[in-house]
Design a protein around this motif. Sequence first.
Motif, PDB file in Angstrom:
ATOM      1  N   ILE A 122      -4.916  -7.957  -7.449  1.00 57.68           N
ATOM      2  CA  ILE A 122      -5.890  -7.050  -7.234  1.00 57.68           C
ATOM      3  C   ILE A 122      -5.421  -5.655  -7.221  1.00 57.68           C
ATOM      4  O   ILE A 122      -4.395  -5.357  -6.248  1.00 57.68           O
ATOM      5  CB  ILE A 122      -6.806  -7.331  -6.141  1.00 57.68           C
ATOM      6  CG1 ILE A 122      -7.206  -8.444  -6.209  1.00 57.68           C
ATOM      7  CG2 ILE A 122      -7.771  -6.261  -5.864  1.00 57.68           C
ATOM      8  CD1 ILE A 122      -7.789  -8.781  -4.953  1.00 57.68           C
ATOM      9  N   CYS A 123      -5.678  -4.729  -7.904  1.00 56.30           N
ATOM     10  CA  CYS A 123      -5.109  -3.399  -7.917  1.00 56.30           C
ATOM     11  C   CYS A 123      -6.326  -2.348  -7.598  1.00 56.30           C
ATOM     12  O   CYS A 123      -7.269  -2.264  -8.135  1.00 56.30           O
ATOM     13  CB  CYS A 123      -4.776  -2.714  -9.071  1.00 56.30           C
ATOM     14  SG  CYS A 123      -4.187  -1.201  -9.228  1.00 56.30           S
ATOM     15  N   GLU A 124      -6.285  -1.633  -6.303  1.00 55.19           N
ATOM     16  CA  GLU A 124      -7.234  -0.851  -5.883  1.00 55.19           C
ATOM     17  C   GLU A 124      -6.649   0.774  -5.650  1.00 55.19           C
ATOM     18  O   GLU A 124      -5.376   0.735  -5.251  1.00 55.19           O
ATOM     19  CB  GLU A 124      -7.769  -1.426  -4.482  1.00 55.19           C
ATOM     20  CG  GLU A 124      -8.318  -2.605  -4.421  1.00 55.19           C
ATOM     21  CD  GLU A 124      -8.712  -2.960  -3.295  1.00 55.19           C
ATOM     22  OE1 GLU A 124      -9.648  -3.953  -3.147  1.00 55.19           O
ATOM     23  OE2 GLU A 124      -8.312  -2.456  -2.164  1.00 55.19           O
TER      24      GLU A 124
ATOM     25  N   VAL B 205      -5.455   9.863  -1.191  1.00 55.37           N
ATOM     26  CA  VAL B 205      -5.461   8.958  -2.312  1.00 55.37           C
ATOM     27  C   VAL B 205      -4.570   7.898  -1.929  1.00 55.37           C
ATOM     28  O   VAL B 205      -3.471   8.200  -1.630  1.00 55.37           O
ATOM     29  CB  VAL B 205      -4.884   9.729  -3.648  1.00 55.37           C
ATOM     30  CG1 VAL B 205      -4.962   8.653  -4.957  1.00 55.37           C
ATOM     31  CG2 VAL B 205      -6.012  10.838  -3.918  1.00 55.37           C
ATOM     32  N   THR B 206      -4.687   6.483  -2.206  1.00 53.60           N
ATOM     33  CA  THR B 206      -3.958   5.547  -1.787  1.00 53.60           C
ATOM     34  C   THR B 206      -3.832   4.576  -3.068  1.00 53.60           C
ATOM     35  O   THR B 206      -5.097   4.215  -3.586  1.00 53.60           O
ATOM     36  CB  THR B 206      -4.088   4.884  -0.509  1.00 53.60           C
ATOM     37  OG1 THR B 206      -5.510   4.356  -0.448  1.00 53.60           O
ATOM     38  CG2 THR B 206      -4.317   5.771   0.759  1.00 53.60           C
ATOM     39  N   LEU B 207      -2.879   3.832  -3.095  1.00 54.11           N
ATOM     40  CA  LEU B 207      -2.858   2.749  -4.115  1.00 54.11           C
ATOM     41  C   LEU B 207      -2.336   1.394  -3.258  1.00 54.11           C
ATOM     42  O   LEU B 207      -1.590   1.301  -2.557  1.00 54.11           O
ATOM     43  CB  LEU B 207      -1.836   3.109  -5.134  1.00 54.11           C
ATOM     44  CG  LEU B 207      -1.179   1.654  -5.919  1.00 54.11           C
ATOM     45  CD1 LEU B 207      -2.433   1.281  -6.827  1.00 54.11           C
ATOM     46  CD2 LEU B 207       0.016   2.218  -6.713  1.00 54.11           C
TER      47      LEU B 207
ATOM     48  N   VAL C  12       2.132  10.119 -10.462  1.00 54.02           N
ATOM     49  CA  VAL C  12       1.607   8.813 -11.298  1.00 54.02           C
ATOM     50  C   VAL C  12       2.550   8.033 -11.652  1.00 54.02           C
ATOM     51  O   VAL C  12       2.758   6.744 -11.521  1.00 54.02           O
ATOM     52  CB  VAL C  12       0.763   9.323 -12.460  1.00 54.02           C
ATOM     53  CG1 VAL C  12       0.351   8.215 -13.221  1.00 54.02           C
ATOM     54  CG2 VAL C  12      -0.390  10.218 -12.090  1.00 54.02           C
ATOM     55  N   ALA C  13       3.809   8.514 -12.126  1.00 51.02           N
ATOM     56  CA  ALA C  13       5.119   7.979 -12.498  1.00 51.02           C
ATOM     57  C   ALA C  13       5.710   7.109 -11.423  1.00 51.02           C
ATOM     58  O   ALA C  13       5.905   5.952 -11.556  1.00 51.02           O
ATOM     59  CB  ALA C  13       6.210   8.842 -13.088  1.00 51.02           C
ATOM     60  N   ALA C  14       5.621   7.807 -10.120  1.00 51.36           N
ATOM     61  CA  ALA C  14       6.097   7.155  -8.796  1.00 51.36           C
ATOM     62  C   ALA C  14       5.374   6.068  -8.485  1.00 51.36           C
ATOM     63  O   ALA C  14       5.804   4.870  -8.216  1.00 51.36           O
ATOM     64  CB  ALA C  14       6.284   7.984  -7.852  1.00 51.36           C
ATOM     65  N   ALA C  15       4.082   5.912  -8.815  1.00 52.97           N
ATOM     66  CA  ALA C  15       3.243   5.025  -8.414  1.00 52.97           C
ATOM     67  C   ALA C  15       3.387   3.661  -9.297  1.00 52.97           C
ATOM     68  O   ALA C  15       3.447   2.473  -9.008  1.00 52.97           O
ATOM     69  CB  ALA C  15       1.553   5.527  -8.382  1.00 52.97           C
TER      70      ALA C  15
ATOM     71  N   CYS D  58       0.881  -1.064   0.152  1.00 53.74           N
ATOM     72  CA  CYS D  58       0.055  -0.225  -0.001  1.00 53.74           C
ATOM     73  C   CYS D  58       1.063   1.303  -0.094  1.00 53.74           C
ATOM     74  O   CYS D  58       1.828   1.409   0.585  1.00 53.74           O
ATOM     75  CB  CYS D  58      -0.797   0.101   1.244  1.00 53.74           C
ATOM     76  SG  CYS D  58      -2.004   1.318   1.151  1.00 53.74           S
ATOM     77  N   TRP D  59       0.329   2.112  -0.747  1.00 58.31           N
ATOM     78  CA  TRP D  59       1.089   3.398  -1.030  1.00 58.31           C
ATOM     79  C   TRP D  59       0.065   4.663  -0.865  1.00 58.31           C
ATOM     80  O   TRP D  59      -0.850   4.722  -1.369  1.00 58.31           O
ATOM     81  CB  TRP D  59       2.055   3.520  -2.066  1.00 58.31           C
ATOM     82  CG  TRP D  59       3.024   2.571  -2.311  1.00 58.31           C
ATOM     83  CD1 TRP D  59       4.101   2.344  -1.926  1.00 58.31           C
ATOM     84  CD2 TRP D  59       2.787   1.281  -3.054  1.00 58.31           C
ATOM     85  NE1 TRP D  59       4.814   1.341  -2.179  1.00 58.31           N
ATOM     86  CE2 TRP D  59       4.043   0.599  -3.260  1.00 58.31           C
ATOM     87  CE3 TRP D  59       1.635   0.836  -3.806  1.00 58.31           C
ATOM     88  CZ2 TRP D  59       3.969  -0.820  -3.590  1.00 58.31           C
ATOM     89  CZ3 TRP D  59       1.855  -0.468  -4.342  1.00 58.31           C
ATOM     90  CH2 TRP D  59       3.057  -1.106  -4.191  1.00 58.31           C
ATOM     91  N   ASP D  60       0.687   5.955  -0.167  1.00 56.15           N
ATOM     92  CA  ASP D  60      -0.201   7.069  -0.099  1.00 56.15           C
ATOM     93  C   ASP D  60       0.192   7.615  -1.498  1.00 56.15           C
ATOM     94  O   ASP D  60       1.741   7.653  -1.603  1.00 56.15           O
ATOM     95  CB  ASP D  60       0.085   7.678   0.867  1.00 56.15           C
ATOM     96  CG  ASP D  60      -0.540   7.082   2.324  1.00 56.15           C
ATOM     97  OD1 ASP D  60      -1.435   6.456   2.238  1.00 56.15           O
ATOM     98  OD2 ASP D  60       0.274   7.347   3.473  1.00 56.15           O
TER      99      ASP D  60
END
Length: 803
Positions: A745-747, A734-736, A692-695, A682-684
């Motif tokens: 699963i991508c949320e 916003v979290t990934l 977006v690039a970092a994600a 999980c990432w904030d």
Amino acid sequence: MGDSANVPSVAEGSLWGPATAVIVIDGAGVVRAWDEGATALLGYPAGEAIGRLLADVLPPAGMGSPEPSGPGLAGHLGPGGEGRQLLRRRDGSRLDLDVKVLPVHNPSGPAMSLILLADTTRVWPTLAGRSLLEGLDRTAPVGMAVLDTELRFTWVNDAMQEMCGVPRQGFLGRRPADVLPGLDVARTQAEISEVITTGTPSLGRAYAGRVRADAAHVTYSTSCFRLETEDGRAIGACYIVLSTTDHYRAQQKLTLLNEARKRMGNTLDVVGAAQELADAAVPGLADRATVDLLAAVLRGEEPQPGPADAATLADLRSAGYRSTRGDVPPPIPRGEPSVYPGRSPTARAIAGGAPLLIPHVDPTDPDRDTHGCRLGIHSLMAVPIRSRDTTLGAATFGRSRDSGPFTPDDLDLAEEMAAHAAVCIDNARRYTHEHAAALTLQRSLLPVDLPAQNAVEATYRYLPADAEAGVGGDWFDVIPLSGARVALVVGDVVGHGIHAAATMGRLRAAVQTLADIDLAPDEVLAHLDDMVSRIALEARDPSGVIGATCLYATYDPVTRHCTLARAGHPPPVLVAPDGSARLVDLPSGPPLGLGGLPFESVCFPVPEGSVLALYTDGLIHTPSLDTDRGLQNLTDALAAPWTPLEEQCQAAVTGLADDRPTDDVALLLARTGVLGKDHVACWDIPKEPAAVAAARANAARQLGAWGLEDLAFTTELVVSELVTNAVRYGSDPVTLRLIRDRTLICEVFDGSSTSPHMRHARTTDEGGRGLFMIAQITERWGARYAKDGKTVWSEQALRRQMR
């Protein structure tokens, strides 16, 4: 009156009534006894008549002069004679009398005669053309006898001789014990002795047995009156026997038929209805009864109409059996084929469509029933069981050595019992057919296998209600949700039958649809409540009650939290890993269909390895088990930490459900699992375009750590589109999150509740293709909502090969 020994008389009143008289004379025609009926009828007081010649007292009223002496009345008729005589009263008036002269046994003195007189002008109309004296002496079944004080017979009438099978001379001078060994002699002689001693008449005493040793079993009623001299001294008794056998048999037949009707029709099971017929026939009608039904009838199918043939006999199956010999097992186990030779009584009755009576079985018959031989069956009846001109089967009745042969009256009774049983069996067959259809519908609407998922280890037991109770509307479900979560559902529709099963199917489909759009448990129940209300409004039978209860739970193996809501359903049982079990405390909520009332959800943490038990009330409440005890038994059965879930499920059902439950039983057990840190990343995400690039980079590195490099390209596209939409259109935070489960699963979560929607972009548009692209490259995608935002998610199959 005279006081000669063995002279029957009556001290007060006439023995037979005011229009009759009793006179006793000796061999010389001298009057020895005179009752008050004679005084009233003839005009002579006893004191003036006794000791005189009968011809002087009762001169013939002929055309000539009266005869002052001579043989007189008794001489004209002779002993045992009878006839109609015109006599003259003391005042000269004429009498038209019926006369009967009977000999009286008097071993200690001269021969005597008992003369019975009846005034035809007063008695004839009341007897509808038959004189009183004829009825007393000749009309069966009234037997009469006169006994002296030593209980020796001095006179018997013709009916008594016929009833007992003993000629008159066989009675006279002998006691009942010498003549009638088949009677209950001790009781008979005690009855007569008591009457002679006390003078109190004995009226209507009932006996059952054999009047003579070689006769059939009969029933009869007796009355006894003391005979006295004028001064009240007992000189004997008049004993009257009334045969009540025909009346008894008719009453017995009616009683047996009434009892049979009470015992039949109490079950909607075909085999049970057949057994009721056998139970009703034994031992009242027969010593053995077998009931055979067509296999099609046992299955609930409509048998072929028309006459029976060889195929019908081959299709017979054993369905009911009863015998007075409980130590002898049935000849054919229940449900097995019943084989009858073509010449056997049962086969002939079925083929002819009519009952068959065999009073005496031929012991040399090669087709004789071997089982019947073991029981000593010597008399048979075979009756086809038919309903609406269709053969359903046959019933065979037998009597053993201890019982007499069957009679036509017995066959009539057997026919009536079989006719009533046919209606009951046909009703049970129709119900079986409907139950089978409902059961097939129910099974088609329930899950066969539970879906594969990692959130919980689940197992279940479902026991349909007994056939007589009808198919219920219980259901259960395990539904995989987004984010590796799972929904657990148990519900119960009110009522039984096809309508309940159909309503259950509609509700189960609705729950799956509502679960697919990721609604919270309380929202799911609110939508179900509206649906049940609409079903009730659409129901064709406005008097029918349509409602249901439901328990809906979701479990998240990542957060290890369970969220539940219920609508009038029993609360679940939670068993902790240490074996402690408790009921989950959550608001009950109204049953589905009441409308207008809210539902509440409860969320609580669940330790790994806990067991959650969802069930319907058929498991904890039965006719032999109250709810509190049922819940205690359930918690006891589940309080075994780390026992295999299948064993726990079976133990719970075996210990709580009746052999034939009156309501459906559903039990769903789920042992919770956990997706640990090695399965979740999980990432904030800062709300800026550069994030977006970092994600994408973070997601690629995580996939490499999981060994899923082949999914990196697709995942980077998904992450790029979902994070871009959240940064551009959503709200903080916003979290990934990536979850490695059975799928990848991508949320992406953001604080906005704006609904994403997929559209087809025009060729000139620079954007708008993101969700469309995600739908093409992933297995599935969607969005779920919470109070503080939404989550947009997608799933990819692991090791998916790119095209």
